[in-house]
Design a protein around this motif. Structure first.
Motif, PDB file in Angstrom:
ATOM      1  N   MET A  25       0.836  -1.200   0.000  1.00  0.00           N
ATOM      2  CA  MET A  25       0.000   0.000   0.000  1.00  0.00           C
ATOM      3  C   MET A  25       0.870   1.248   0.000  1.00  0.00           C
ATOM      4  SD  MET A  25      -3.042  -1.034   2.660  1.00  0.00           S
ATOM      5  CE  MET A  25      -3.841   0.562   2.380  1.00  0.00           C
ATOM      6  N   ALA A  26       0.288   2.338  -0.465  1.00  0.00           N
ATOM      7  CA  ALA A  26       1.042   3.585  -0.525  1.00  0.00           C
ATOM      8  C   ALA A  26       0.135   4.745  -0.150  1.00  0.00           C
ATOM      9  CB  ALA A  26       1.626   3.798  -1.913  1.00  0.00           C
ATOM     10  N   GLU A  27       0.754   5.805   0.318  1.00  0.00           N
ATOM     11  CA  GLU A  27       0.056   7.017   0.724  1.00  0.00           C
ATOM     12  C   GLU A  27       0.550   8.179  -0.122  1.00  0.00           C
ATOM     13  OE1 GLU A  27      -2.167   8.426   2.668  1.00  0.00           O
ATOM     14  OE2 GLU A  27      -2.998   6.598   3.537  1.00  0.00           O
ATOM     15  N   THR A  28      -0.161   9.272  -0.043  1.00  0.00           N
ATOM     16  CA  THR A  28       0.291  10.485  -0.731  1.00  0.00           C
ATOM     17  C   THR A  28       0.656  11.578   0.273  1.00  0.00           C
ATOM     18  OG1 THR A  28      -2.002  11.243  -0.931  1.00  0.00           O
ATOM     19  CG2 THR A  28      -1.094   9.997  -2.781  1.00  0.00           C
ATOM     20  N   THR A  29       0.482  11.309   1.553  1.00  0.00           N
ATOM     21  CA  THR A  29       0.762  12.292   2.592  1.00  0.00           C
ATOM     22  C   THR A  29       1.821  11.747   3.538  1.00  0.00           C
ATOM     23  OG1 THR A  29      -1.553  12.995   2.477  1.00  0.00           O
ATOM     24  CG2 THR A  29      -0.254  13.757   4.367  1.00  0.00           C
ATOM     25  N   TRP A  30       2.940  12.434   3.658  1.00  0.00           N
ATOM     26  CA  TRP A  30       4.038  11.914   4.454  1.00  0.00           C
ATOM     27  C   TRP A  30       3.685  11.853   5.943  1.00  0.00           C
ATOM     28  CZ3 TRP A  30       6.335  14.528   8.448  1.00  0.00           C
ATOM     29  CH2 TRP A  30       6.128  15.908   8.525  1.00  0.00           C
ATOM     30  N   GLN A  31       2.825  12.755   6.435  1.00  0.00           N
ATOM     31  CA  GLN A  31       2.465  12.745   7.848  1.00  0.00           C
ATOM     32  C   GLN A  31       1.761  11.447   8.244  1.00  0.00           C
ATOM     33  OE1 GLN A  31       1.817  15.255   5.743  1.00  0.00           O
ATOM     34  NE2 GLN A  31       2.029  17.269   6.702  1.00  0.00           N
TER      35      GLN A  31
END
Length: 399
Positions: A1-7
């Protein structure tokens, strides 16, 4: 899985060293094992497992050596993480748990330093050429903290390896973005090998059949009346099998009309065909059926034909600098996609055989008349599809 927000990614990683979970505390109480409130989650899991190894006959882990511990110590030192002495760690299971914590803390530290966002360009060091910079445009952030770059093929980097992050508002972002896209394209050795997910993007434009009598008659009627390019554009949009028929593609053929390439270019048609070797594209430019291929006096390329050739060359130039973004909608397209110009009628006073042969050989641009296209469609029931490939010798090995 991947996110677009580093926080979000950083918060997930912080949970690893935030302390034991409620379930771990409950299990430790049952086993009467004392747990410190600041014991990282992976370390707690390793300690609990060690207590259950003999009762549950679990696999025992071997001891560790100095180089392994030294590596852990070096990673831990980057974020001032306090770790037990080598004698206290003892097994590789516990060492691996502390490594997971050290990696997570380091990753969070550098995510906070960089604050990466989708679209930023990361400058890192090449693995095999440490003197050269490597560029990648961020597309997402894995839950492990790795920065994923556009272009796929495993292009990514850990935050701690990023020398510099160029934000979208920075002055040199455009220049470095171009470098990142060029690198992504250069590293893709087989762009024609597209995934099923990429092919699904073209489902709307798939042509499921060969030309019918109705297709041929509609085309003939439009051709008999047309004095400009537009009527031919319309009839081919309504009857795409006429174009699909001249390209070889045992595993599928797709015809798209009026596809925008940036803000300046709109090819009349793009044809994609799939063979056992992958996906390939043709760039199609239409001109008027009343236009001549050659000048009356010197039999050189007419201004209309010259314009059509320039159009295809312009599209290829655009693809050179925008190939990665183009592949988002046109999977597998390449900068040397074959060109096809359809214009004029067959006319003994307008022979262009030498011009056609030269453009085919030197520029991968085929020049054909509307009569040729109609003739190919009318023979669809008695010949294999792919007349253009047959004439140019551009056949895949499964043909």
């Amino acid at each position: 899985m991947a996110e677009t927000t580093w926080q979000v990614v950083a918060d997930e990683l912080r949970h690893l060293y935030a302390g034991p979970t409620a379930e771990q505390f409950a299990l430790a109480d049952t086993l009467m094992i004392p747990l410190a409130a600041d014991t990282p989650t992976p370390v707690t899991a390793a300690l609990l497992r060690a207590q259950l190894t003999k009762p549950l006959r679990l696999r025992e882990y071997p001891g560790i050596d100095d180089p392994e511990y030294d590596y852990l110590a070096s990673v831990a030192a980057e974020t001032s993480l306090r770790i037990p002495a080598i004698e206290e760690i003892g097994s590789r299971n516990l060492l691996d748990a502390w490594l997971e914590v050290a990696w997570a803390r380091r990753t969070v530290h550098h995510l906070e330093r960089l604050q990466p966002e989708v679209g930023d360009v990361a400058v890192t060091v090449r693995r095999r050429k440490p003197d050269e910079d490597r560029y990648g445009q961020i597309s997402s952030i894995s839950l492990t903290g790795q920065l994923n770059f556009r272009g796929g093929l495993g292009r990514r980097a850990w935050p701690h390896t990023v020398k510099r992050l160029v934000k979208m508002g920075d002055g040199d972002h455009g220049e470095l973005l171009t470098k990142a896209r060029e690198e992504a394209v250069a590293e893709d050795r087989h762009p024609e090998r597209v995934s099923n997910r990429e092919l699904a993007l073209l489902d709307t434009w798939k042509v499921p059949r060969r030309p019918s009598l109705a297709d041929c008659q509609a085309f003939q009627e439009a051709l008999d009346k047309a004095t400009a390019e537009r009527p031919m554009q319309v009839v081919l949009e309504n009857h795409p099998a006429l174009l699909a028929n001249v390209i070889a593609g045992h595993h599928g053929i797709w015809v798209r009309s009026q596809v925008r390439l940036g803000d300046r270019y709109v090819p009349d048609f793009l044809i994609a065909s799939q063979t056992s070797e992958g996906l390939r594209w043709h760039l199609v430019e239409l001109e008027s059926p009343t236009a001549r291929l050659t000048n009356v006096g010197d039999h050189r390329e007419s201004p209309t034909l010259r314009h059509a050739i320039d159009q295809i060359q312009d599209w290829r130039e655009w693809l050179k600098t925008n190939l990665l973004s183009a592949r988002a909608a046109l999977p597998g397209i390449t900068v040397d996609a074959r060109g096809l110009i359809i214009m004029g009628r067959e006319d003994v006073t307008d022979s262009a055989r030498e011009i056609r042969d030269r453009r085919d050989a030197n520029d991968r641009i085929s020049i054909r008349t509307y009569d040729w296209l109609l003739r190919a469609a009318m023979k669809a029931e008695t010949t294999l599809p792919g007349l253009l490939d047959t004439e140019t010798g551009d056949l895949s090995r499964d043909w």
